[in-house]
Every structure is written in C-alpha cells, then in structure tokens.
Design a protein around this motif. Structure first.
Motif, PDB file in Angstrom:
ATOM      1  N   ALA A   1     -23.248 -48.750   5.605  1.00 18.97           N
ATOM      2  CA  ALA A   1     -24.443 -48.111   6.144  1.00 18.97           C
ATOM      3  C   ALA A   1     -25.249 -47.402   5.303  1.00 18.97           C
ATOM      4  CB  ALA A   1     -23.999 -47.240   7.266  1.00 18.97           C
ATOM      5  N   ALA A   2     -24.670 -46.624   4.167  1.00 25.82           N
ATOM      6  CA  ALA A   2     -25.284 -45.803   3.358  1.00 25.82           C
ATOM      7  C   ALA A   2     -26.051 -46.642   2.358  1.00 25.82           C
ATOM      8  CB  ALA A   2     -24.569 -44.893   2.607  1.00 25.82           C
ATOM      9  N   GLU A   3     -25.687 -47.848   1.993  1.00 24.04           N
ATOM     10  CA  GLU A   3     -26.268 -48.645   1.355  1.00 24.04           C
ATOM     11  C   GLU A   3     -27.437 -49.534   1.991  1.00 24.04           C
ATOM     12  OE1 GLU A   3     -24.096 -51.296  -1.211  1.00 24.04           O
ATOM     13  OE2 GLU A   3     -22.195 -50.126  -1.040  1.00 24.04           O
TER      14      GLU A   3
ATOM     15  N   ASN B   1     -23.245 -58.560  -2.208  1.00 26.40           N
ATOM     16  CA  ASN B   1     -24.610 -57.889  -2.147  1.00 26.40           C
ATOM     17  C   ASN B   1     -25.493 -58.226  -0.760  1.00 26.40           C
ATOM     18  OD1 ASN B   1     -24.083 -56.879  -4.767  1.00 26.40           O
ATOM     19  ND2 ASN B   1     -24.212 -59.232  -5.335  1.00 26.40           N
ATOM     20  N   ALA B   2     -26.549 -57.385  -0.608  1.00 23.30           N
ATOM     21  CA  ALA B   2     -27.309 -57.582   0.550  1.00 23.30           C
ATOM     22  C   ALA B   2     -27.948 -58.922   0.775  1.00 23.30           C
ATOM     23  CB  ALA B   2     -28.445 -56.715   0.522  1.00 23.30           C
TER      24      ALA B   2
END
Length: 426
Positions: A131-133, A402-403
RNA sequence: GGAGACGUGCCAGAGCGGCCGAAUGGGCUUCACUGCUAAUGAAGUGUGGGCCAAAAGUCCACCGGGAGUUCAAAUCUCCCCGUCUCCGCCA
C-alpha cells in the motif's frame, strides 16, 4: 515405534504425552497389560522349548527300540511347544500392532493442543507494505503467467488439477533454488543424494506412514510400490537394518527428489497456483545421530533452514508446532513460514522434525555404544528438515515483485540464474 | 519376457537332517615378544528376546525374508526378495 521397556518404566510420561496430543491415553495401559501377558507366554513357551531341545538330544543318541519309545513320548511335547509358541507369537504380534499405533513421546516444551496451538518462536524481517509503495501485489500465479514461468492450465490438461508446468524462468528458478540448497548442504558437510521416489511398503511403513490408511500416499498396486511424499522416506530407509558407527559425529544426507502427494481431503484448499500440488521437488536434510545430540542437531537443522530463507530474502516466522499437529514420528517440529503477501498470511516453507529414536526403532537402525561401561547397541535418533521446495517460488515471486509484474532476483540466487537480477515480464 | 546358478558371521569361504551360533582363512581388539615398523604367538571378537531389582548367570531365537515337513532344519519343500550368467526385447 516406542520401546516397550521405556513405556513400562515410565507410563505416566507417555500418558501425559498422549494427553498433550489430544490422543488416546488409555492406549498406554492396553499395551502394558498386553505386555505382561506376552512376557508370561514367552517365558512359558521358551521353557517348554528348552525341554524339547533337551529331549531331542537324547533322541539323537538313542538307538533302536529306545529311540522309538522316546519318539513316541516327545511327539506330545512337540505339540504343546507348537501351541505355546503360537500363543506367544500371537500376543507379540498383537502388542506390536498396538505399539505401532502409539505416536512418539513429545519433547518437553512442546505446546499442547492442535493445529492452531503452535507457539511463535520468532519473527524475522517485515512483510512488504505494498500500500505504501502504491501498488496492489499480484499473486504468484498471475506473476508466474506474466513471466511465462508457470502454466497451470496445461498442467491440468495433461495430468489434472494440482499439476502444472514450470517453464522458462520458472523452471530455471526452481533448479536454481534447489541447486543453491544442495550447495549449502554440501558445504555444511552433508552427503548429496538423489533418491528413489518409489519405495516398498516396508520402507514406507518404517518411516512412519500408514500405507493402509494414509490417504496422502499414491500407490502402484500392480507393483506394490509407493510414491514417496518426501525423500525422507528413502533417506530413513537407507540405513535400515544397519548398525552405525557415530563416533565421528552425525551422518548427514541431503536428498534431492520429486515428492508426490494425493492431497485427498484438501479439496477447495489452496486450489490456485502451486501452493498445494500433487508433485513438487524438494531438497531435504536428513541426519542420523545419537539421542543426546539430537536436540542440538535439531537446532542446527533449523539454523540451516533459516540460512536459506535469509538467502532468498523473505520475511518469515518460526513456529513450535503443537503436540497434536506433530504426526506419528516427531517428538518436536519447527516450521518456518514465509509471508505470502496476497494471502496476508505466513505459509509453511520448511519443516524440521526430531523423530528421536522412533523411526530408527521401526527401521532397525542402531549405533554401537562406545565408552566405559557401555556395550551393545541402541537405536539412533533421526531428524529431517527442508532446505528448499517448489513452494518457495510462491513466496519469492510475490515478495520480490515489482509494480510492472517483473520480479527481482535475490542476490544469493543470481549466480544460479546466470547472473539474472530481474525476471522480466514477457 | 524365457532359461539357469546363487544368497551362511566384519570379509572370504566350508557345512552329512541331530554332535552347528556354525569349520577354516583374513580382518579387528587385547596381551606377549620385538630398538621402531613388520613378522610371530596367545586369547577374544554377532544380534534380538525371556528369567533376575540389577550384574553375573542361564534359557530361547536368528545362516536373504516368510510359510511348511519333521521328535529335530543352515541342511528337505513351497512362496517372496535380491545378486549373477545366458537368450530375447527395448533403448
């Protein structure tokens, strides 16, 4: 299998162990009652047999009419010996049947209760805060498909549900993981082994599996062979019926094998991806040592497991499994559970058990007793622990993603992937 | 898949249905001898179980595994497992 002598000497201890497991406490008394009857029968039949043997010697020396007379006399004796022996044999077999149902004595400190009563010994690392990322983590199957690493659909087409193909970087990742595990094991002094995965019924049973009732086991009825669920089976059977010299320290083997599990009764559980599958690969540590050393060895096996987890840079916790969840053979079991982001849960990646002398007694694996006042042999202790399995891929993919769906390769693993540092989206 | 041979103690290797837990050789352990090593000589050298509080002792079982024949089985019979050889088949 438990030593009846120990049971006789210490019934309360075994009753307490059964209680902690939530198992049948009365089994202890049943066995002891049978044991008393068995010993009485054995004593009686052996006395008769001794008489027959003595008689036999006279027969051998006698001649002619005297011999005929003796023969007529001893015939009756032979009948009663036969009868007494078969009673004694029956009781022994009956006792063994009961004894085989008695699970191992739990070790001091094992939490009582069932599956959910484990104790968390420690937690290492922190789960990633996606969430933070700023992105939603994909689950391992979605990632596996993006990377061309996992193909469940075709696995199912070929073999049914819970079968899969690992391909491309997926196949390479598994080999890398197992190879890294093997290398670590060899450096730690383990003898690498590639084991049979089909074993005889005796081997399966010796290791503590119930081939008649265990729904997890694949059977090849035509050949009376059983597919192993872990190389532990073959590695434990390796030294069966042997007397070992453990003077130079423990015997350590690292087994690489495919493992097969029917997963009967787990319908609907972990149906997605490769968390729970019928076939996977594993590198397993297996140790033969003295009972005294087994407790320290158990800690060592746990440490080696943690070393592997550190190399793949996963957050995990270590739990002390509760008595009721130990299974037949283990006196104590530590599991390392890695954090699986999309499940929001810790899932088992390794498991290490101290089976004390339980397995060894059934497999008839002993050590020569050395030192002052020590003679004869005694059962060795056996231990096992996981170094890597296919399931690790789940946690690795999810945790290091990764995203864009690509996955970073943990540093220690890169040399095993030809220097690859990111698994790219296809 | 077909035919045959074999499976004895740590190893090699004998073994007539009773005197075989088992010859003999090697190994190993201890002792003696030897300046050291080697060589030599002597003794010892299995496992499981019962009785006994325990030790000592004693008894029972074990010759690949299991059944059987017999008063008695390493020795005879049957089944299984394993090893080896030959033929066939497939790589």
């Amino acid at each position: 299998m438990i030593d009846v002598n120990e049971l006789r000497a210490n019934p309360e201890q075994f009753q307490a162990s059964q209680r902690a497991r939530g198992a049948d406490e009365s089994l202890v008394e049943s066995i002891l009652a049978l044991d008393a009857r068995r010993r009485e029968a054995v004593t009686g039949s052996e006395a008769l047999r001794a008489g027959q043997n003595a008689f036999g010697k006279r027969v051998a020396q006698a001649k002619g009419e005297e011999k005929q007379a003796l023969l007529a006399e001893v015939k009756e004796l032979a009948q009663s010996v036969k009868k007494a022996t078969s009673v004694a044999d029956e009781l022994s077999a009956e006792q063994e049947t009961l004894l085989r149902r008695l699970p191992n004595l739990i070790q001091d400190g094992v939490p009582a209760g069932g599956e959910d009563d484990f104790e968390v010994l420690k937690t290492v690392g922190v789960p990633r805060d996606f969430a933070a990322e700023g992105f939603e983590p994909r689950d391992h199957l979605e990632l596996g498909e993006l990377l061309g690493a996992i193909d469940m659909e075709r696995g199912a087409k070929i073999s049914g549900s819970r079968f899969y193909f690992l391909k491309g970087v997926g196949a390479r990742l598994e080999i890398a993981l197992l190879q890294m595990a093997m290398d670590q094991a060899v450096r730690a002094g383990f003898t690498p082994m590639i084991t049979p995965t089909l074993v005889r019924p005796e081997t399966m049973q010796g290791t503590g599996f119930d081939i008649a009732h265990d729904a997890e086991i694949y059977r090849l009825e035509e050949d009376d062979l059983y597919l192993v669920g872990t190389s532990e089976v073959a590695l434990a059977g390796y030294h069966s019926d042997e007397i070992l010299e453990l003077g130079d320290g423990p015997l350590r083997y690292a087994g690489w094998s495919t493992c097969y599990r029917r997963e009967a009764g787990s319908h609907g559980k972990d149906t997605r991806g490769i968390i729970r599958v019928h076939q996977f690969n594993k590198v397993e540590m297996f140790t033969y040592t003295s009972i005294e050393d087994s407790y320290a060895e158990h800690e060592r096996l746990l440490a080696w497991e943690e070393e592997m987890l550190a190399k793949v840079e996963l957050p995990y916790r270590v739990i002390d499994t509760a008595a009721g969840d130990l299974g037949m053979s283990a006196a104590r079991k530590f599991d390392c559970e890695a954090w699986v982001p999309t499940q929001g849960a810790y899932r088992e990646l390794t498991s290490t058990s101290n089976c004390t002398t339980f397995q060894a007694r059934r497999l008839n694996i002993r050590e020569r007793q050395a030192g002052e006042g020590q003679k004869g042999t005694r059962a060795v202790a056996t231990l096992n622990g996981t170094l890597a399995t296919t399931r690790w891929i789940v946690a690795i993919l999810e945790h290091h993603q990764n995203a864009d769906g690509s996955v970073n390769v943990p540093t220690a693993l890169r040399p095993y992937l030809g220097g690859l540092d990111v698994l790219p989206v296809l």
